[in-house]
Design an enzyme around this catalytic site. Structure first.
Site, short mmCIF file in Angstrom:
data_model
loop_
_atom_site.label_atom_id
_atom_site.label_comp_id
_atom_site.label_asym_id
_atom_site.label_seq_id
_atom_site.Cartn_x
_atom_site.Cartn_y
_atom_site.Cartn_z
N ARG A 17 0.83 -1.21 0.00
CA ARG A 17 0.00 0.00 0.00
C ARG A 17 0.87 1.26 0.00
NH1 ARG A 17 -2.09 1.90 4.46
NH2 ARG A 17 -2.46 -0.17 5.35
N TYR A 37 -16.92 13.20 -16.66
CA TYR A 37 -17.28 11.80 -16.50
C TYR A 37 -18.28 11.69 -15.34
CZ TYR A 37 -16.81 6.97 -15.03
OH TYR A 37 -17.07 5.69 -14.63
N ASP A 50 -8.07 16.12 -16.29
CA ASP A 50 -8.26 14.70 -16.58
C ASP A 50 -7.87 14.50 -18.05
OD1 ASP A 50 -9.32 12.22 -17.38
OD2 ASP A 50 -10.94 12.31 -15.92
N LYS A 55 -8.50 3.01 -19.61
CA LYS A 55 -8.89 3.32 -20.98
C LYS A 55 -7.68 3.15 -21.91
CE LYS A 55 -12.67 4.28 -18.68
NZ LYS A 55 -13.00 5.60 -18.18
C1 LIG Z 1 -13.62 6.18 -17.02
C2 LIG Z 1 -13.25 7.56 -16.69
C3 LIG Z 1 -12.90 7.91 -15.37
C4 LIG Z 1 -12.99 6.93 -14.23
O1 LIG Z 1 -12.01 5.95 -14.32
P1 LIG Z 1 -12.16 4.46 -13.71
O2 LIG Z 1 -10.87 3.83 -14.09
O3 LIG Z 1 -13.37 3.85 -14.33
O4 LIG Z 1 -12.32 4.63 -12.23
C5 LIG Z 1 -12.50 9.20 -15.13
N1 LIG Z 1 -12.45 10.12 -16.12
C6 LIG Z 1 -12.78 9.82 -17.39
C7 LIG Z 1 -12.70 10.88 -18.43
C8 LIG Z 1 -13.20 8.53 -17.71
O5 LIG Z 1 -13.55 8.25 -18.98
#
Ligand SMILES: *Cc1c(COP(=O)(O)O)cnc(C)c1O
Length: 397
Positions: A59, A112, A186, A211
């Protein structure tokens, strides 16, 4: 190791790799251990006190995870990175670290869905005030700034409308007002291959590594990147104590494997998306296409300036609105009905009832998300096959 002027693909493959001391293995060893053995109590004490390097407990850090952090930091041009068990893990750890009761956060209204929920229903429970604005309209950002503003949070391109915000402009306005405001971007849709927000003035970048960064649909992971002192605080407080959002070493290994091909995957995603966007914009059954690569997109010029290419995400509206859009989704074969994005497979979904169902109808309206919007993550298949499937789908509605 990273050398000056190496290309993105080379850095993605080589940065942070350390020669495996046990067997000389080429690929990153998976250090699947929860804890690490000390030579003696004195050494354990020194490691906990931060007086000696070395691992303690996963952790708090792990060799496989550390290798991924070094690689991502090199790709984003960040001093340091922290990898987490999900994108939401990274985003929530960042907010726990940046916020306390009584502070104010400015966020874009198009986010998101779960990030929107975290900001609108989550943080506000703990005495944090959040103002939602359109960060693409700089006057709205200026008007929202307050003496207790600690952060501005945005996505560009934004999920799901592909709205583009001028990152440098927001950073200049924020930092001129108060240099301590953290601008957080992001960068999930763009990836560091297409856009590096830290170089444009941002303080912190977050990712859903689930992603494109991983790219194979087999891991949920996240990352936060920024200056050394912030990432240390994030690790020692936001992750260690507040969220416990720790990636497993095996998942870190899978992301390392995915990263090796990020550049060539993104090139193909971008090329395919341009072809699909053109097809959709010429289709009489489509009323509007949201893709920053189209000259008609309001953020096209800014995207051209701050991104290397336009990415693999497209949204569109179908003639006949929500019912027709849903009907199309239910009549596709190759384009797979699923949330998530950035995978080899083309994935298609309906934001209002799926990824953005955390928004009320009024909030969707404010965020510029039409109820019938369809979002497509263009995959790595041959583009003529994606078009053939869409063509078949449209003919059935
Ligand atoms: C999917 C997504 C998230 C969240 O990510 P997880 O890995 O599903 O927790 C945050 N920001 C964007 C733009 C996303 O597409």
């Amino acid at each position: 190791m990273k050398e000056a002027n190496q290309g993105f693909g080379t850095i993605a493959i080589h940065a942070g790799n350390a020669k495996d001391k046990s067997y000389g293995a080429l690929t990153a060893p998976i250090c699947q251990s929860s804890t690490f053995v000390f030579d003696d109590c004195a050494q354990g004490g020194r490691r906990f006190a931060g007086a000696e390097g070395g691992f303690i407990y996963t952790r708090l850090g792990n060799p496989t995870t550390a290798m991924l952090e070094t690689k991502l930091a090199a790709l984003e041009g960040a001093e340091a990175a922290a990898v987490t068990s999900s994108g939401m893990g990274a985003i929530s750890a960042v907010f726990w670290t940046v916020c306390r009761a009584g502070v104010h956060v400015i966020a874009d209204s198009t986010l998101y869905g779960c990030t929107y929920a975290l900001l609108s229903h989550g943080l506000t429970r703990f005495g944090v005030e959040v103002s939602f604005v359109d960060t693409a309209d700089i006057a709205q950002v200026k008007a929202a700034l307050r003496d207790n503003t600690v952060a501005i949070y945005l996505e560009t391109p934004a999920n799901p409308t592909l709205k583009i915000t001028d990152i440098r402009q927001v950073c200049d306005v924020a930092h001129n007002f108060n240099k301590n405001i953290r601008v957080i971007c992001d960068n999930t849709f763009a990836t560091p291959y297409l856009q590096t927000p830290l170089a444009l003035g941002c303080d912190i970048v977050v990712h859903s590594a689930t992603k494109y960064i991983n790219g194979h649909g087999d891991v949920v992971a996240g990352a936060a990147l920024g200056a050394n002192d912030f990432i240390s605080e994030l690790k020692l407080f936001g992750i260690k104590d507040m969220t416990g959002s720790v990636i497993s070493p095996h998942d870190a290994y899978l992301v390392l494997r995915g990263l090796k091909t990020l550049e060539i995957r993104m090139d193909r995603h971008c090329a395919n998306a341009k072809i699909i966007a053109r097809y959709l914009s010429e289709n009489p059954k489509v009323t509007k296409v949201y893709f920053p690569g189209l000259e008609t997109h309001p953020g096209h010029a800014i995207a051209q300036r701050q991104m290397k290419d336009f990415g693999g995400m497209i949204s569109f509206e179908v003639k006949g609105g929500k019912e027709a859009g849903i009907n199309l989704l239910d009549n596709l074969d190759l384009c797979t009905l699923a949330v998530s994005l950035g995978d080899a497979e083309t994935l298609i979904e309906h934001p209002a009832s799926m990824t953005h169902s955390t928004y009320t109808a009024a909030e969707l309206k404010k965020a510029g998300v039409p109820e019938g919007l369809v979002r497509i993550s263009v995959g790595l298949e041959n583009p003529q096959d994606i078009i053939a499937d869409l063509e078949r789908g449209f003919s059935r509605i």
